[in-house]
Write an enzyme that holds these catalytic residues in place. Structure first.
Site, PDB file in Angstrom:
ATOM      1  N   GLU A  50      68.167 107.170  19.135  1.00  0.00           N
ATOM      2  CA  GLU A  50      68.716 107.676  17.873  1.00  0.00           C
ATOM      3  C   GLU A  50      69.743 106.665  17.388  1.00  0.00           C
ATOM      4  O   GLU A  50      70.662 106.305  18.130  1.00  0.00           O
ATOM      5  CB  GLU A  50      69.387 109.036  18.071  1.00  0.00           C
ATOM      6  CG  GLU A  50      68.428 110.157  18.429  1.00  0.00           C
ATOM      7  CD  GLU A  50      69.145 111.471  18.671  1.00  0.00           C
ATOM      8  OE1 GLU A  50      70.396 111.514  18.522  1.00  0.00           O
ATOM      9  OE2 GLU A  50      68.482 112.447  19.038  1.00  0.00           O
ATOM     10  N   ASP A  61      80.428 115.750  14.218  1.00  0.00           N
ATOM     11  CA  ASP A  61      80.706 114.778  15.263  1.00  0.00           C
ATOM     12  C   ASP A  61      82.087 114.980  15.870  1.00  0.00           C
ATOM     13  O   ASP A  61      83.064 115.250  15.175  1.00  0.00           O
ATOM     14  CB  ASP A  61      80.605 113.350  14.713  1.00  0.00           C
ATOM     15  CG  ASP A  61      79.200 113.007  14.271  1.00  0.00           C
ATOM     16  OD1 ASP A  61      78.253 113.564  14.866  1.00  0.00           O
ATOM     17  OD2 ASP A  61      79.039 112.207  13.341  1.00  0.00           O
TER      18      ASP A  61
END
Length: 274
Positions: A50, A61
Site C-alpha cells: 500500500e 491516521d
C-alpha cells in the site's frame, strides 16, 4: 488490474498462509529514499504494497502516519509524483500488487477520471479511499471498477449487520478490517476478537479479509495471520523510517531499517500455516 491481486491471494491460499501487506507513505522522507524503500519491499517479504498519498488532514491516521505525511508534504510530494513512483515500481516489478491509499480531496482536485486513467497506466491495482462512504460510490468506487481497479473497503469493529452489506456491496480486491476503534497505530488488536470479526465478514463476502490499524510487531502479525487472509502493517514501518533519520533527513540506514523489519514480519507471518 485486479487480476494481480486475485492471483496473489489465490497463490497464498494454496500455500495456506496470509499475505503480508506493507504500507509506506510516498515521499517519506524524500522522493528518492521513498522510491528505494518501495522497490525493496517485495524482496524483503511484502506480498502486497500500500502506497500512501500524503494529505494535509488525515483524519484516520495516527501520529506516526500523520508525521510521515507531513514529512512527505514538506518534501513536496504530490499525487502526480506518487503515480510516477508507482509507474517506476511497476516497470521493475510486474507481479507485486500495488494499492494507492489516501483521501478523496487530492483525487477530486486531480480529477477522478484522470486519476483512474493515470493509475491504471502506472500499474496500480486498486484504491483505498478512507473518506469515501458507499453512499458516494458513484464518485469513485464504481468508476474505479469500470476502469479495472479494485476498490477496497474499510470495515470497522463497530459496523453492524444492517450497515455491513451496504459497505461490502461494491467492494472488490479485498476487505480491509480495521482491528481497533480509533486511528492507525493507536492500540494493539485482540486476536480472539479479530478472529471472530474475520469469521463474521467471511459469512458476508467471498473476498479475502486483511486486518490492519494495530499490528505493530512480529508476534502481533503472527497472531492475526492465524485467521486473516492478510496482515497490514504501516505505522511500525513509517516509525522505523523516522527513527533512522538524522535531523529529518534520510541516512544510509533508512532503507535497511524498513526492510529489516519487513523481513522479520514476513518470517513471522509465513511461519503460520492455516
Amino acid at each position: 488490474m485486479t487480476a494481480r491481486l486475485d492471483s496473489c491471494f489465490q497463490r497464498l491460499a494454496s500455500e495456506r498462509r496470509a499475505a503480508l501487506v506493507t504500507y509506506i507513505m510516498a515521499g517519506d522522507p524524500d522522493a528518492e529514499t521513498s522510491a528505494a524503500i518501495l522497490a525493496a519491499l517485495p524482496a524483503a517479504g511484502a506480498d502486497i504494497v500500500e502506497l500512501g498519498v500524503p494529505f494535509s488532514d488525515p483524519m484516520a491516521d495516527g501520529p506516526a502516519i500523520q508525521a510521515a505525511g507531513r514529512r512527505a508534504l514538506d518534501a513536496r510530494q504530490t499525487l502526480r509524483a506518487t503515480l510516477g513512483m508507482a509507474g517506476r515500481f511497476r516497470a521493475s516489478d510486474p507481479d507485486t500488487p500495488l494499492i494507492l491509499m489516501g483521501y478523496y480531496n487530492p483525487i477530486y482536485v486531480y480529477g477522478v477520471e484522470t486519476l483512474l486513467a493515470d493509475a491504471k497506466a502506472a500499474g496500480v491495482d486498486g484504491l483505498i479511499v478512507v473518506d469515501c462512504p458507499p453512499e458516494e460510490d458513484d464518485e469513485i468506487c464504481l468508476p474505479a471498477r469500470r476502469a479495472g481497479l479494485a476498490f477496497i473497503r474499510l470495515v470497522a469493529p463497530t459496523t453492524d449487520e444492517i450497515r455491513l452489506p451496504v459497505i461490502l456491496g461494491n467492494a472488490t480486491g479485498f476487505i480491509y478490517f480495521v482491528s481497533i476503534t480509533g486511528v492507525t497505530g493507536s492500540a494493539a488488536p485482540n486476536p480472539k476478537l479479530v478472529g471472530e470479526a474475520v469469521a463474521r465478514l467471511k459469512a458476508h463476502t467471498k473476498l479475502p479479509v486483511a486486518v490492519g490499524f494495530g499490528v505493530k510487531n512480529a508476534d502481533g502479525a503472527a497472531a492475526i495471520a492465524q485467521t486473516a487472509d492478510g496482515v497490514v502493517v504501516g505505522s511500525s514501518l513509517v516509525e522505523a523510517i523516522r527513527l533512522s533519520l538524522n535531523g529529518g533527513a534520510a541516512t544510509p540506514s533508512t532503507v535497511g531499517a524498513v526492510t529489516g523489519l519487513v523481513c522479520t514480519l514476513a518470517r513471522s507471518v509465513r511461519a503460520v500455516s492455516k
